[in-house]
Design an enzyme around this catalytic site. Structure first.
Site, PDB file in Angstrom:
ATOM      1  N   GLU A 310       1.792  -4.154  -0.659  1.00 56.04           N
ATOM      2  CA  GLU A 310       0.497  -3.486  -0.464  1.00 56.04           C
ATOM      3  C   GLU A 310      -0.651  -4.492  -0.352  1.00 56.04           C
ATOM      4  OE1 GLU A 310       0.404  -0.564  -3.672  1.00 56.04           O
ATOM      5  OE2 GLU A 310       1.521   0.831  -2.400  1.00 56.04           O
ATOM      6  N   ASP A 389       7.784   6.386  -4.614  1.00 57.05           N
ATOM      7  CA  ASP A 389       6.623   6.068  -5.435  1.00 57.05           C
ATOM      8  C   ASP A 389       6.208   7.249  -6.328  1.00 57.05           C
ATOM      9  OD1 ASP A 389       4.434   4.852  -6.451  1.00 57.05           O
ATOM     10  OD2 ASP A 389       3.247   4.887  -4.625  1.00 57.05           O
ATOM     11  N   GLU A 417      -0.270  10.183 -11.378  1.00 63.26           N
ATOM     12  CA  GLU A 417      -0.850   9.895 -10.063  1.00 63.26           C
ATOM     13  C   GLU A 417      -0.501  10.950  -9.012  1.00 63.26           C
ATOM     14  OE1 GLU A 417       0.298   6.086  -8.506  1.00 63.26           O
ATOM     15  OE2 GLU A 417      -0.622   6.480  -6.553  1.00 63.26           O
TER      16      GLU A 417
HETATM   17  O1  GCW Z   1       1.630   4.250  -6.102  1.00 57.07           O
HETATM   18  C1  GCW Z   1       0.995   3.124  -5.713  1.00 57.07           C
HETATM   19  C2  GCW Z   1      -0.404   3.336  -6.130  1.00 57.07           C
HETATM   20  C3  GCW Z   1      -1.176   2.055  -6.202  1.00 57.07           C
HETATM   21  C4  GCW Z   1      -0.422   1.113  -7.115  1.00 57.07           C
HETATM   22  C5  GCW Z   1       0.969   0.894  -6.539  1.00 57.07           C
HETATM   23  C6  GCW Z   1       1.834   0.006  -7.411  1.00 57.07           C
HETATM   24  C7  GCW Z   1      -1.362  -0.496  -8.586  1.00 57.07           C
HETATM   25  O2  GCW Z   1      -0.994   4.223  -5.259  1.00 57.07           O
HETATM   26  O3  GCW Z   1      -2.441   2.355  -6.705  1.00 57.07           O
HETATM   27  O4  GCW Z   1      -1.102  -0.087  -7.284  1.00 57.07           O
HETATM   28  O5  GCW Z   1       1.618   2.096  -6.421  1.00 57.07           O
HETATM   29  O6  GCW Z   1       2.623   0.546  -8.159  1.00 57.07           O
HETATM   30  O7  GCW Z   1       1.720  -1.202  -7.333  1.00 57.07           O
END
Ligand code: GCW
Length: 843
Positions: A310, A389, A417
């Site tokens: 990311e 995720d 989340e």
């Molecule tokens: O799910 C995603 C989140 C990000 C997060 C990432 C991760 C901290 O949207 O906000 O970053 O995972 O786990 O690294």
């Protein structure tokens, strides 16, 4: 325990006992450590509890144990025990490590070898008196023993003849916080950071101390305090003294401090022109940095690394592997017994969605399996439980079996989340239980995930559990009064994944709200069904949470996951839905599982319904094992889920008077909100699939809302009709807004039903960039008014901001004029979606 002879101390103890006070107001700040006074009846069984605490040894952890013991007895039983360093002829509660106690009592034998962090609670006759022993091989275990002792008493469990030893399932039982140095928390839903403000550790560490105590009480032994999207500056010289302060607060609770680091730190803060893990200057930089930290912070835990993920820099910048990156840091930490948690959350977020072979789910395994055995022994690969995720449902990650010669830990997410952000009730323990108990079946042998991650299967030196928690400054830590059940449950599972979800729910409820069986069973039942409920109105059949993945991850956002590089596709088109992840015709992800499982997921016949669309693309008319078509299941599950969310409100209302008003009210308002938002979800997804497929709901509900009047078709004064994007996030795709320069607008309808008692629901939009006011009039008489100030994650009208206000029990007569008045504020235009009038029979 054999009967104790009552002593003077006991008489005093009884006299000091006070009956439980009537439901004092509570904020939730004490979490499950309320130590609330037991009532006379419940406390009777503890009347022989010794009045003296004798502690052998001296350390910060033992002092915490002793102080906790005093605090607990004072709170629960209303009496202050005496502290002594020596045993007399009175019964005592004896604290200390086993070797220390054995010095005084060589005859004391532990039932089995006590593992590090394990504890033993027992009773023994000393000088002719029965005493309690709370012991362990190390100081930290003694502290865990004290908390376990109180957990029993607070829940009214007998401690007579107590003889119980417990060992944690795994050595690693950590929590991560995604706190930024400026005080914001990534994916945090309960206020600002308890750790940082304005680029530095907070001056006031009291909440950190409270948090450490809460964590210790359930056996958590490490905490990473900053975001995995790490600010390299936390590692610089200025911040080190600040970290020392946090570590000092953690230490008496046995919590190891760790921090997330940026792999490019040697360049960003070290002044080097490279962060290549093979460059000797980089090696030296990490070594020196580690030495510096450990000389300031003895017992420091280690580092967490998110790299090549990311947008974070990583070893790919120098054509190195993740093992190269992890090892350069691990070698620097090794002499100090520090560890590296290297995250397996590595994937390409610019995937070409047009290529049907592309699949984000493959990434963790594809990236890390080839490196198995190449990591240092103090590296732990931290693996999210599913391949995507933290969705409402995913299969277990294939990487768990992909590492046999490498330590691993499972990463779970307490902060919700993708599961309602603590505005929706979603108790995740049943989900995590399914994951941990999931059997990966290798060569006919049973291989549950819990054994793999704990390092038992391949005899790894380290392994265990990590959860992203993200508590904040909100008094109750996580926002929703019931959300701390997830932190409690996570920790209990990390300690003992063989506990059932019900045992955990009952324990938490009883500790948090008191042991009244009615309260415990009502709350536990709601907790236990809540994940399934949430899943059923957000994204069933393994479609993942159909939320706005490009924004808040909160309300519905069905198409946001399609046709972009993030790879959370569910590939819905007019004919069918689902990701083909089979080996034969799809991305091949199913083939990453061990053969037996791969076979199960490869075939439509054997894939369980709840994961069907994760593994297969099927027509909407495909018949599930349940006998329903896919599309009918989507409709039904959303209606059932929304109905169940509404029921939580009624169940909660049955507890009025049995819970203090503050927590009762705070929970009720969240449940009411959830029940309204579940309808937003239900309608968005059902209407979307109705329009996409053209297949109507066999039960005639979708697209038919006979009790609903759209705001845009009411008689409007000042309000203007606007289109909402995406269309399915507002009823009829439209809303009305009160634009400037209007100061007040109104929308009016005439009630045309038969006279009687009704529920009037008003669907409006609550953004966080204004606090509009609303008033409802019936024939010019105000029947309700409120301010839209829920602080939802929304600056526009849509699925994140859509909110319901319910006026239950309103008497309406045929011909009544109902007028909704909106007063906009700043950027919020007092927007309305619709009104619904439901008769009591229909409720
Ligand atoms: O799910 C995603 C989140 C990000 C997060 C990432 C991760 C901290 O949207 O906000 O970053 O995972 O786990 O690294």
């Amino acid at each position: 325990m054999k009967r104790l002879v009552p002593t003077i101390a006991f008489t005093a103890f009884l006299a000091a006992y006070a009956p439980s006070e009537p439901l004092r107001a509570e904020t939730g700040a004490e979490a499950w450590l309320r130590y609330a006074r037991l009532d006379a009846h419940a406390s009777r069984q503890y009347e022989n509890l010794p009045a003296i605490v004798v502690m052998f040894g001296d350390s910060a952890l033992l002092n915490s144990s002793r102080d906790e013991l005093v605090r607990g007895i004072r709170g629960i039983l209303g009496k202050t025990p005496r502290i002594s360093r020596r045993l007399s002829h009175e019964p005592a509660i004896v604290l200390g490590t086993l070797p220390a106690i054995q010095k005084a009592f060589p005859e004391l034998r532990s039932p089995q070898n006590l593992a590090a962090d394990g504890y033993w609670l027992t009773t023994i006759r000393i000088h002719g008196c029965d005493s309690f022993i709370i012991t362990a091989s190390r100081d930290r275990g003694v502290l865990y023993g004290v908390f376990a002792f109180f957990s029993k008493i607070a829940r009214g469990e007998s401690v007579k003849n107590l003889d119980e030893s417990q060992q944690p399932y795994a050595a690693i039982r950590w929590v991560d916080q995604w706190d930024n140095l400026d005080g914001r928390i990534e994916r945090g839903y309960a206020g600002r950071s308890i750790f940082f403000e304005n680029g530095a550790v907070r001056a006031d560490l009291s909440r950190i101390a409270d948090y450490a105590r809460i964590l210790a009480s359930v056996g958590i032994n490490g905490c990473t305090i900053n975001n995995v999207n790490a600010d390299a500056h936390l590692l610089d010289d200025d911040h080190l003294p600040q970290l020392v302060r946090v570590a000092n607060v953690f230490r008496p609770w046995g919590i190891q401090l760790s921090i997330s680091v940026d792999l490019s730190s040697p360049k960003i803060i070290g002044g080097l022109d490279t962060f290549d893990p093979f460059d000797p200057r980089v090696v030296e930089w990490w070594r020196k940095k580690s030495d510096q930290i450990y000389s300031a912070i003895p017992g420091f835990g280690g580092f967490v690394v998110k790299a090549d993920s990311e947008g974070r820099l990583g070893p790919s910048a120098y054509n190195r592997t993740h093992a190269d990156a992890a090892n350069v840091i691990a070698r620097a930490l090794k002499p100090h017994n520090g560890v590296v948690f290297y995250r397996a959350f590595v994937y390409n977020h610019h995937l070409d969605w047009r290529d049907p072979k592309n699949d984000r789910a493959r990434a963790a395994y594809d990236n890390f399996h080839p490196l198995d055995g190449k990591f240092e022994d103090n590296v732990i690969i931290q693996i999210k439980h599913g391949p995507i995720d933290f969705q409402a449902r995913e299969p277990v990650s294939t990487l768990f079996t992909g590492l046999e010669r490498t330590n691993e830990a499972i990463e779970l997410q307490v902060t919700q989340e993708y599961t309602g952000q603590q505005r929706h009730l979603c108790f995740l323990i049943p989900m995590w239980k399914e994951v941990l108990d999931f059997d990966l079946l290798v060569n006919g042998a049973s291989l549950p995930v819990k054994d793999l991650v704990a390092g038992k299967t391949f005899h790894r030196p380290m392994g265990g559990f990590v959860a992203v928690v993200n508590v904040g400054l909100d008094e109750n830590w996580l926002g929703h009064p019931l959300a701390m059940a997830n932190l409690y449950g996570y920790a209990r599972l990390a300690w003992n994944p063989n506990l059932t979800a019900r045992e955990i729910a009952d324990e938490w409820t009883s500790l948090t709200f008191g042991p009244n069986p009615n309260v415990v069973s009502t709350i536990s039942s709601a907790l236990l069904s809540s994940w399934n409920t949430y899943e059923s109105y957000t994204g069933p059949l393994g479609m993942q949470t159909l939320t706005d993945i490009l924004g808040s991850h909160y309300g519905p956002g069905i198409e946001s996951s399609e046709e972009n590089g993030w790879g959370q596709w569910h590939r819905a088109d007019q004919k069918g839905v689902g990701m083909d992840r089979t080996v034969r015709t799809g991305t091949g992800y199913a083939g990453q599982y061990p053969p037996l499982l791969a076979k199960i997921y490869e075939s439509l016949d054997t894939t369980p319904d709840e994961l069907l669309l994760f593994f297969h693309h099927v027509p909407y008319t495909y018949i599930l094992h349940s006998g329903k078509t896919v599309v009918q299941h989507i409709y039904d599950s959303h209606y059932e889920g929304a109905d169940r969310a509404a029921n939580y409100v009624r169940q909660w209302e049955s507890l009025k008077g049995l819970i203090d008003d503050d927590r009762y009210g705070a929970t009720l308002s969240r449940l009411e909100y959830q029940s309204g938002h579940a309808i937003v979800w239900r309608d968005a997804i059902c209407e979307y699939f109705l329009r996409l497929t053209g297949i109507s709901d066999a039960k005639g509900r979708v697209g038919h809302h006979p009790n609903r009047t759209e705001a845009e078709s009411m008689q409007l004064t000042g309000y203007k009709s606007v289109s909402v994007t995406p269309w399915e996030n507002a009823s009829g795709g439209k809303a009305v807004e009160c634009p400037p320069p209007q100061q007040t607008c109104s929308a009016q309808l005439t009630f045309e039903g038969t006279s009687g008692m009704y529920e009037l629901d008003v669907q409006y939009f609550d953004q966080n960039n204004g606090e509009s006011r609303f008033r409802i009039f019936v024939n010019n008489e105000v029947v309700d008014e409120w301010t839209a100030n829920l602080q939802l994650p929304a600056t526009t009208i849509g699925g994140d901001s859509s909110t319901r206000r319910s006026i239950t029990n309103i008497s309406l007569h045929h011909g009544d004029e109902i007028r909704i008045e909106g007063i906009p504020d700043r950027e919020e235009r007092a927007a309305l979606d619709y009104a619904e009038i439901i008769s009591r029979q229909q409720r």
